[in-house]
Design an enzyme around this catalytic site. Structure first.
Site, PDB file in Angstrom:
ATOM      1  N   ASP A 167       0.815  -1.219   0.000  1.00 36.06           N
ATOM      2  CA  ASP A 167       0.000   0.000   0.000  1.00 36.06           C
ATOM      3  C   ASP A 167       0.847   1.268   0.000  1.00 36.06           C
ATOM      4  O   ASP A 167       2.050   1.232   0.206  1.00 36.06           O
ATOM      5  CB  ASP A 167      -0.968  -0.014   1.198  1.00 36.06           C
ATOM      6  CG  ASP A 167      -0.281  -0.408   2.513  1.00 36.06           C
ATOM      7  OD1 ASP A 167       0.965  -0.405   2.564  1.00 36.06           O
ATOM      8  OD2 ASP A 167      -0.992  -0.725   3.478  1.00 36.06           O
TER       9      ASP A 167
ATOM     10  N   ASN B 122      -7.609  -2.356  14.042  1.00 34.63           N
ATOM     11  CA  ASN B 122      -8.998  -2.613  13.617  1.00 34.63           C
ATOM     12  C   ASN B 122      -9.083  -3.827  12.686  1.00 34.63           C
ATOM     13  O   ASN B 122     -10.107  -4.065  12.063  1.00 34.63           O
ATOM     14  CB  ASN B 122      -9.594  -1.376  12.922  1.00 34.63           C
ATOM     15  CG  ASN B 122      -8.828  -1.002  11.653  1.00 34.63           C
ATOM     16  OD1 ASN B 122      -7.856  -1.653  11.289  1.00 34.63           O
ATOM     17  ND2 ASN B 122      -9.281   0.048  10.992  1.00 34.63           N
TER      18      ASN B 122
ATOM     19  N   HIS C   7      -7.176  -4.317   9.951  1.00 27.15           N
ATOM     20  CA  HIS C   7      -6.824  -4.143   8.534  1.00 27.15           C
ATOM     21  C   HIS C   7      -5.535  -4.881   8.188  1.00 27.15           C
ATOM     22  O   HIS C   7      -4.619  -4.998   8.999  1.00 27.15           O
ATOM     23  CB  HIS C   7      -6.796  -2.672   8.106  1.00 27.15           C
ATOM     24  CG  HIS C   7      -5.648  -1.837   8.586  1.00 27.15           C
ATOM     25  ND1 HIS C   7      -5.791  -0.515   8.928  1.00 27.15           N
ATOM     26  CD2 HIS C   7      -4.342  -2.110   8.751  1.00 27.15           C
ATOM     27  CE1 HIS C   7      -4.619  -0.029   9.287  1.00 27.15           C
ATOM     28  NE2 HIS C   7      -3.723  -0.976   9.202  1.00 27.15           N
TER      29      HIS C   7
ATOM     30  N   GLU D 222      -9.546  -1.754   5.130  1.00 26.54           N
ATOM     31  CA  GLU D 222     -10.231  -1.398   6.361  1.00 26.54           C
ATOM     32  C   GLU D 222     -11.478  -2.256   6.554  1.00 26.54           C
ATOM     33  O   GLU D 222     -11.934  -2.915   5.609  1.00 26.54           O
ATOM     34  CB  GLU D 222     -10.633   0.088   6.295  1.00 26.54           C
ATOM     35  CG  GLU D 222      -9.456   1.043   6.143  1.00 26.54           C
ATOM     36  CD  GLU D 222      -8.653   1.251   7.426  1.00 26.54           C
ATOM     37  OE1 GLU D 222      -8.530   0.302   8.227  1.00 26.54           O
ATOM     38  OE2 GLU D 222      -8.148   2.355   7.626  1.00 26.54           O
TER      39      GLU D 222
HETATM   40  C1  GLP Z   1      -0.165   0.422   8.527  1.00 24.47           C
HETATM   41  C2  GLP Z   1       0.046  -0.435   7.290  1.00 24.47           C
HETATM   42  C3  GLP Z   1      -0.330  -1.882   7.552  1.00 24.47           C
HETATM   43  C4  GLP Z   1       0.304  -2.349   8.835  1.00 24.47           C
HETATM   44  C5  GLP Z   1      -0.168  -1.507   9.996  1.00 24.47           C
HETATM   45  C6  GLP Z   1       0.351  -1.971  11.347  1.00 24.47           C
HETATM   46  O1  GLP Z   1      -1.466   0.826   8.717  1.00 24.47           O
HETATM   47  N1  GLP Z   1      -0.689   0.017   6.159  1.00 24.47           N
HETATM   48  O2  GLP Z   1       0.094  -2.681   6.462  1.00 24.47           O
HETATM   49  O3  GLP Z   1      -0.024  -3.689   9.064  1.00 24.47           O
HETATM   50  O4  GLP Z   1       0.295  -0.216   9.727  1.00 24.47           O
HETATM   51  O5  GLP Z   1       1.332  -1.128  11.817  1.00 24.47           O
HETATM   52  P1  GLP Z   1       2.280  -1.435  13.033  1.00 24.47           P
HETATM   53  O6  GLP Z   1       3.164  -2.566  12.599  1.00 24.47           O
HETATM   54  O7  GLP Z   1       3.067  -0.165  13.211  1.00 24.47           O
HETATM   55  O8  GLP Z   1       1.431  -1.779  14.179  1.00 24.47           O
END
Ligand code: GLP
Length: 256
Positions: free
Chosen positions: A63, A132, A134, A139
């Site tokens: 993404d 959440n 995702h 989402e």
């Molecule tokens: C972002 C990314 C996700 C990732 C998420 C979790 O939102 N788009 O792909 O899984 O962060 O982040 P963290 O690893 O900092 O908890």
């Protein structure tokens, strides 16, 4: 689904890195699906330290924020460059990250899907998980059959990610993300989650019903998923003792 529970994030990261390294050694021209987020930082650090040959690998990131230039400090282009690509010998043309500045989003997304297919599909898709549920930026309420497309970030995600942006700087509201259907076509998915704040959503994703309210639960439909957790992220799993037993008693031939 294989659930691997390790005492600390450090040990769980090493387990995941070993899996990645094994694939890279066994299939030097593999296609990797890569993720961003704090969870991935130590993983990439360790991977870099392994001095593997990236010259024939192809990568696709999950993404990117819409509206952020590749050079923006919070773009996922920058995250990947700083955490991984600047430190390994991957040719620039083998790196694919959604373009947050594309003028034609639907066309870009269709081309991204075609490029994944032309690369032979993704051998190993790395995944983090949002609080959440995702995966990528799919989402809650994302179609479980969705493909790469534009998404509107949920208030929860914008709140979680606001800490990365400067005070007064507005966190982006839209992103381009691979779809859940795209992710489910990867040959192997490797999801990492660490910390107590991920425990509830992990329990729901792994043990709860498959529902678009928790996009990560769609992974239950995939034939080969590995979930690497630390003890805190696993703490709300009803079957955590069973998962530990299964891992500790894995037949030798199955061990990586
Ligand atoms: C972002 C990314 C996700 C990732 C998420 C979790 O939102 N788009 O792909 O899984 O962060 O982040 P963290 O690893 O900092 O908890």
């Amino acid at each position: 689904m294989e659930i691997i529970i390790q005492p600390s994030p450090e040990i769980a990261t090493t387990v995941a890195d070993r899996m990645l390294a094994r694939l890279i050694r066994e299939k030097p021209a593999a296609t990797l699906g890569l993720a961003t987020g704090g969870t991935m930082e130590p993983l990439y650090r360790e991977l870099v330290a392994m001095n593997l040959d990236w010259s024939r690998l192809t990568t696709f990131n999950l993404d990117e924020y819409v509206g952020l230039a590749p050079g923006h400090s919070q773009s996922y282009h920058t995250f990947m460059r700083e955490n991984l690509f600047a430190h390994v010998n991957i040719p620039k043309q083998n790196v694919n990250i959604p373009d947050g500045l594309t003028k034609n989003i639907p066309k870009f997304c269709a081309t991204y899907e075609k490029r994944i297919q032309a690369a032979g599909g993704i051998d190993l898709q790395m995944l983090g998980i949002g609080t959440n549920g995702h995966i990528g930026f799919n989402e809650p309420l994302s179609s479980l059959a969705s493909r790469t497309r534009i998404k509107t970030l949920s208030p929860k995600t914008r709140q979680d990610n606001a800490r990365f942006f400067r005070p007064g700087e507005e966190a982006p509201s839209h992103c381009i993300t691979m779809g859940i259907g795209t992710i489910l076509e990867s040959k192997h998915c490797l999801l990492l989650a660490f910390g107590k704040h991920k425990a509830r959503i992990i329990a729901q994703a792994v043990e709860g019903p498959v529902t678009s309210m928790n996009p990560a639960s769609a992974l239950q439909l995939h034939p080969k998923v590995t979930v690497c957790l630390d003890a805190a992220a696993a703490s709300e799993l009803k079957l955590k003792e069973y998962c530990r037993w299964v891992f500790d008693h894995k037949p030798g031939w199955q061990k990586s």
